[in-house]
Design an enzyme around this catalytic site. Structure first.
Site, mmCIF file in Angstrom:
data_model
loop_
_atom_site.group_PDB
_atom_site.id
_atom_site.type_symbol
_atom_site.label_atom_id
_atom_site.label_comp_id
_atom_site.label_asym_id
_atom_site.label_seq_id
_atom_site.Cartn_x
_atom_site.Cartn_y
_atom_site.Cartn_z
ATOM 1 N N ASP A 17 0.844 -1.198 0.000
ATOM 2 C CA ASP A 17 0.000 0.000 0.000
ATOM 3 C C ASP A 17 0.876 1.245 0.000
ATOM 4 O O ASP A 17 1.868 1.320 0.720
ATOM 5 C CB ASP A 17 -0.889 -0.003 1.247
ATOM 6 C CG ASP A 17 -2.032 0.987 1.160
ATOM 7 O OD1 ASP A 17 -2.238 1.549 0.070
ATOM 8 O OD2 ASP A 17 -2.720 1.190 2.175
ATOM 9 N N HIS A 56 -8.339 -0.526 -9.177
ATOM 10 C CA HIS A 56 -8.174 0.531 -8.174
ATOM 11 C C HIS A 56 -7.071 1.492 -8.609
ATOM 12 O O HIS A 56 -7.203 2.711 -8.458
ATOM 13 C CB HIS A 56 -7.823 -0.103 -6.824
ATOM 14 C CG HIS A 56 -7.414 0.887 -5.779
ATOM 15 N ND1 HIS A 56 -8.324 1.647 -5.079
ATOM 16 C CD2 HIS A 56 -6.178 1.258 -5.318
ATOM 17 C CE1 HIS A 56 -7.683 2.434 -4.234
ATOM 18 N NE2 HIS A 56 -6.383 2.215 -4.357
#
Length: 297
Positions: free
Chosen positions: A153, A228
């Site tokens: 992330d 995403h």
């Protein structure tokens, strides 16, 4: 000497740490005494931070304070930032980016959990009954900066000089708020059972990166569901790409079976984060449902 230097107050770009507390508070806005207590405490945050950070200067302790739209005028008595407004909910077919109460955000982080705990304790002691706790989430670093979905992330975060360009409001943007930053938070709870039922290839198509190596995948062809990664790439009307700085952290408790990601995004222009969230929830890359002016702030 770098490891023995306290981090400056309100440093949005403080180092990523192994622990963080995200504390959201509501203020008794109609109570003059409560407002005075809040103002006094906010003025003392630098001192509180030093009280805690001096115990281990290598732990990279930092606290960033955010003030919400509803509380800004009463608490700060300063001109409002040009883009500051209550969070607008974004409704998708399956999920909604919700708007929740909250006047103050404290992003508390350190390499040691006890330092975050001690700062929060002193902070809430100082604020007393002038505030109420809306949400308290403790985040942790998960392996090599991965989320609980198993993917790295923050890969798209700006680095070097691009960090300041992405997160700090300039004199040209808004003279009264120059040097500040906009912050948006969202608390996402994951259905890990459903996620694990997807194949690795399916998961990678959702995220837009390979799971093991963190290699970026090509965008899906037009007409197909975008990843995403693709939805979170934001450009203005002139085709210039805009970044935000994420300091997301996993949170969760196996005992309560609640797991998720605490999203926190700092940006120079609030519309960039809002458009990113709108795309993520409406799955609309063509911005039919997500139109924000890039001429603001």
């Amino acid at each position: 000497m770098g490891g023995r230097t306290p981090i400056e107050p309100q440093r949005v770009d403080a180092p990523l740490t192994s622990s963080a507390t995200f504390l959201v508070l509501s203020v008794k806005l109609e109570d003059d005494a409560a407002i005075n207590t809040v103002r006094s405490t906010l003025a003392s945050v630098e001192g509180l931070s030093k009280n805690v950070s001096i115990r281990d200067l290598s732990a990279s302790f930092a606290c960033t304070v955010g003030i919400g739209s509803d509380a800004w005028d009463r608490v700060t008595r300063q001109p409002r930032p040009a883009e500051l407004h209550p969070f607008k909910e974004f409704h998708g077919k399956k999920h909604t980016a919700i708007s929740t109460p909250g006047d103050l955000l404290f992003h508390i982080r350190a390499q040691r959990r006890d330092l975050c705990f001690e700062f929060e304790r002193q902070l809430l002691d100082s604020l007393g009954d002038a505030v109420s706790v809306v949400d308290e989430t403790v985040g942790f670093r998960y392996f090599d900066v991965r989320d609980l979905l198993g993917f790295v992330d923050g890969t798209a975060n700006p680095v070097g000089p691009a960090v300041t360009d992405s997160i700090v409001v300039t004199e040209q943007d808004d003279p009264a708020s120059a040097g500040g930053s906009y912050v948006v938070v969202q608390k996402y709870v994951h259905d890990l059972t459903a996620w694990r039922n997807l194949s690795t290839e399916q998961q990678e198509k959702v995220i837009g990166r390979t799971k093991l190596e963190n290699v970026e995948l090509d965008d899906a062809p037009g007409g197909q569901q975008q990843s995403h990664k693709s939805l979170a790439t934001i450009e203005d009307d002139q085709g210039e790409e805009h970044d935000i700085l994420r300091d997301n952290m996993p949170f969760g408790s196996p005992g309560s079976k609640e797991f998720g990601t605490y999203f926190i995004g700092y940006s120079r222009k609030l519309w960039v984060t809002e458009k990113m969230l709108c795309r993520m929830f409406t799955l609309d890359r063509d911005d039919v449902l997500c139109t924000f002016s890039d001429s603001i702030g």
